[in-house]
Design a protein around this motif. Structure first.
Motif, PDB file in Angstrom:
ATOM      1  N   CYS A  55      38.901  -7.758  18.314  1.00 47.30           N
ATOM      2  CA  CYS A  55      38.408  -7.237  17.103  1.00 47.30           C
ATOM      3  C   CYS A  55      38.426  -8.213  16.002  1.00 47.30           C
ATOM      4  N   ARG A  56      39.202  -9.162  16.044  1.00 47.63           N
ATOM      5  CA  ARG A  56      39.241 -10.117  14.852  1.00 47.63           C
ATOM      6  C   ARG A  56      38.177 -11.133  15.186  1.00 47.63           C
ATOM      7  N   GLU A  57      37.936 -11.491  16.502  1.00 54.17           N
ATOM      8  CA  GLU A  57      37.173 -12.330  16.943  1.00 54.17           C
ATOM      9  C   GLU A  57      35.566 -11.643  16.489  1.00 54.17           C
ATOM     10  N   LEU A  58      35.418 -10.554  16.745  1.00 49.02           N
ATOM     11  CA  LEU A  58      34.300  -9.686  16.537  1.00 49.02           C
ATOM     12  C   LEU A  58      33.870  -9.537  15.359  1.00 49.02           C
ATOM     13  N   ALA A  59      34.784  -9.305  14.268  1.00 49.71           N
ATOM     14  CA  ALA A  59      34.696  -9.387  12.848  1.00 49.71           C
ATOM     15  C   ALA A  59      34.171 -10.342  12.172  1.00 49.71           C
ATOM     16  N   GLU A  60      34.852 -11.778  12.612  1.00 48.94           N
ATOM     17  CA  GLU A  60      34.632 -12.952  12.176  1.00 48.94           C
ATOM     18  C   GLU A  60      33.163 -13.268  12.906  1.00 48.94           C
ATOM     19  N   GLU A  61      32.708 -13.041  13.803  1.00 48.17           N
ATOM     20  CA  GLU A  61      31.362 -13.264  14.456  1.00 48.17           C
ATOM     21  C   GLU A  61      30.478 -12.620  13.407  1.00 48.17           C
ATOM     22  N   LEU A  62      30.776 -11.345  13.073  1.00 46.48           N
ATOM     23  CA  LEU A  62      29.624 -10.411  12.376  1.00 46.48           C
ATOM     24  C   LEU A  62      29.689 -11.152  10.851  1.00 46.48           C
ATOM     25  N   ARG A  63      30.835 -11.522  10.271  1.00 44.91           N
ATOM     26  CA  ARG A  63      30.670 -12.201   9.140  1.00 44.91           C
ATOM     27  C   ARG A  63      29.845 -13.340   8.931  1.00 44.91           C
ATOM     28  N   ARG A  64      30.361 -14.277   9.982  1.00 46.71           N
ATOM     29  CA  ARG A  64      29.399 -15.401  10.058  1.00 46.71           C
ATOM     30  C   ARG A  64      27.831 -15.354  10.011  1.00 46.71           C
ATOM     31  N   LEU A  65      27.448 -14.227  10.571  1.00 52.51           N
ATOM     32  CA  LEU A  65      26.211 -13.876  10.725  1.00 52.51           C
ATOM     33  C   LEU A  65      25.642 -13.386   9.567  1.00 52.51           C
ATOM     34  N   GLY A  66      26.700 -12.922   8.481  1.00 52.35           N
ATOM     35  CA  GLY A  66      26.114 -12.426   7.396  1.00 52.35           C
ATOM     36  C   GLY A  66      26.291 -11.040   7.071  1.00 52.35           C
ATOM     37  N   THR A  67      26.964 -10.208   7.857  1.00 52.18           N
ATOM     38  CA  THR A  67      27.283  -8.928   7.564  1.00 52.18           C
ATOM     39  C   THR A  67      28.179  -8.664   6.365  1.00 52.18           C
ATOM     40  N   SER A  68      28.317  -7.665   5.802  1.00 48.31           N
ATOM     41  CA  SER A  68      29.201  -7.437   4.640  1.00 48.31           C
ATOM     42  C   SER A  68      30.637  -6.901   5.380  1.00 48.31           C
ATOM     43  N   GLU A  69      31.530  -6.848   4.730  1.00 48.09           N
ATOM     44  CA  GLU A  69      32.946  -6.319   5.171  1.00 48.09           C
ATOM     45  C   GLU A  69      32.895  -5.202   5.663  1.00 48.09           C
ATOM     46  N   ASN A  70      32.180  -4.196   4.963  1.00 45.56           N
ATOM     47  CA  ASN A  70      32.034  -2.874   5.209  1.00 45.56           C
ATOM     48  C   ASN A  70      31.167  -2.744   6.714  1.00 45.56           C
ATOM     49  N   GLN A  71      30.142  -3.597   6.655  1.00 38.32           N
ATOM     50  CA  GLN A  71      29.369  -3.467   7.920  1.00 38.32           C
ATOM     51  C   GLN A  71      30.032  -3.954   8.992  1.00 38.32           C
ATOM     52  N   ALA A  72      30.690  -5.126   8.962  1.00 37.31           N
ATOM     53  CA  ALA A  72      31.489  -5.770  10.085  1.00 37.31           C
ATOM     54  C   ALA A  72      32.639  -4.641  10.506  1.00 37.31           C
ATOM     55  N   ARG A  73      33.423  -3.959   9.542  1.00 36.68           N
ATOM     56  CA  ARG A  73      34.474  -3.078   9.865  1.00 36.68           C
ATOM     57  C   ARG A  73      33.729  -1.891  10.541  1.00 36.68           C
ATOM     58  N   ALA A  74      32.598  -1.168  10.052  1.00 36.88           N
ATOM     59  CA  ALA A  74      31.989  -0.248  11.002  1.00 36.88           C
ATOM     60  C   ALA A  74      31.557  -0.350  12.500  1.00 36.88           C
ATOM     61  N   ALA A  75      31.093  -1.806  12.267  1.00 34.57           N
ATOM     62  CA  ALA A  75      30.743  -2.427  13.735  1.00 34.57           C
ATOM     63  C   ALA A  75      31.862  -2.431  14.816  1.00 34.57           C
ATOM     64  N   VAL A  76      32.883  -2.859  14.164  1.00 33.48           N
ATOM     65  CA  VAL A  76      34.309  -3.204  15.022  1.00 33.48           C
ATOM     66  C   VAL A  76      34.891  -1.773  15.360  1.00 33.48           C
ATOM     67  N   PHE A  77      34.767  -0.853  14.534  1.00 33.06           N
ATOM     68  CA  PHE A  77      35.250   0.752  15.215  1.00 33.06           C
ATOM     69  C   PHE A  77      34.218   1.288  15.843  1.00 33.06           C
ATOM     70  N   ALA A  78      32.934   0.969  15.809  1.00 33.20           N
ATOM     71  CA  ALA A  78      31.813   1.365  16.839  1.00 33.20           C
ATOM     72  C   ALA A  78      32.292   0.988  18.114  1.00 33.20           C
ATOM     73  N   PHE A  79      32.605  -0.528  18.188  1.00 33.46           N
ATOM     74  CA  PHE A  79      33.026  -1.269  19.475  1.00 33.46           C
ATOM     75  C   PHE A  79      34.231  -0.741  20.186  1.00 33.46           C
ATOM     76  N   GLN A  80      35.074  -0.332  19.224  1.00 30.62           N
ATOM     77  CA  GLN A  80      36.700   0.306  19.528  1.00 30.62           C
ATOM     78  C   GLN A  80      36.515   1.435  20.429  1.00 30.62           C
ATOM     79  N   ASP A  81      35.509   2.314  19.627  1.00 24.11           N
ATOM     80  CA  ASP A  81      35.189   3.697  20.408  1.00 24.11           C
ATOM     81  C   ASP A  81      34.381   3.492  21.707  1.00 24.11           C
ATOM     82  N   GLU A  82      33.538   2.565  21.813  1.00 18.27           N
ATOM     83  CA  GLU A  82      32.898   2.286  22.977  1.00 18.27           C
ATOM     84  C   GLU A  82      33.837   1.839  24.321  1.00 18.27           C
ATOM     85  N   VAL A  83      34.744   0.821  23.663  1.00 20.82           N
ATOM     86  CA  VAL A  83      35.958   0.355  24.771  1.00 20.82           C
ATOM     87  C   VAL A  83      36.620   1.617  25.179  1.00 20.82           C
ATOM     88  N   GLN A  84      37.041   2.436  24.262  1.00 21.78           N
ATOM     89  CA  GLN A  84      37.745   3.433  24.625  1.00 21.78           C
ATOM     90  C   GLN A  84      37.180   4.392  25.558  1.00 21.78           C
TER      91      GLN A  84
END
Length: 96
Positions: A55-84
């Motif tokens: 999850c940290r690696e995903l969030a960092e990748e998204l931040r490097r691509l220019g997403t905001s903190e809130n967008q990165a957080r939402a994307a990580v939560f969506a990813f977590q849901d899919e893995v579950q």
């Protein structure tokens, strides 16, 4: 080539096309399945540490691509849901 073409600086394609929009993390099917498979083989602290790392690696990748903190957080939560959901598909409840 005309001399005027040589004098002009090259323009960045990124500057002309706007911000980079990353592919939705929850739609990275191979990554979702790989993580679910790894998690399925881990337990306890090992599972927790692996999951935090992913999850940290995903969030960092998204931040490097220019997403905001809130967008990165939402994307990580969506990813977590899919893995579950993938873990649930791997172990469907038996009908009684």
């Amino acid at each position: 080539m005309p001399p005027s073409a040589l004098a002009q600086p090259r323009r960045s394609i990124a500057a002309e096309s706007g911000p980079v929009v990353p592919f939705p993390a929850e739609r990275r099917t191979a990554h979702v399945r790989r993580c679910a498979g790894e998690l399925d083989g881990l337990q306890g602290e090992d599972a927790r540490l692996y999951w935090m790392k992913v999850c940290r690696e995903l969030a960092e990748e998204l931040r490097r691509l220019g997403t905001s903190e809130n967008q990165a957080r939402a994307a990580v939560f969506a990813f977590q849901d899919e893995v579950q959901q993938e873990l649930s598909r791997m172990h469907p409840a038996e009908d009684f």
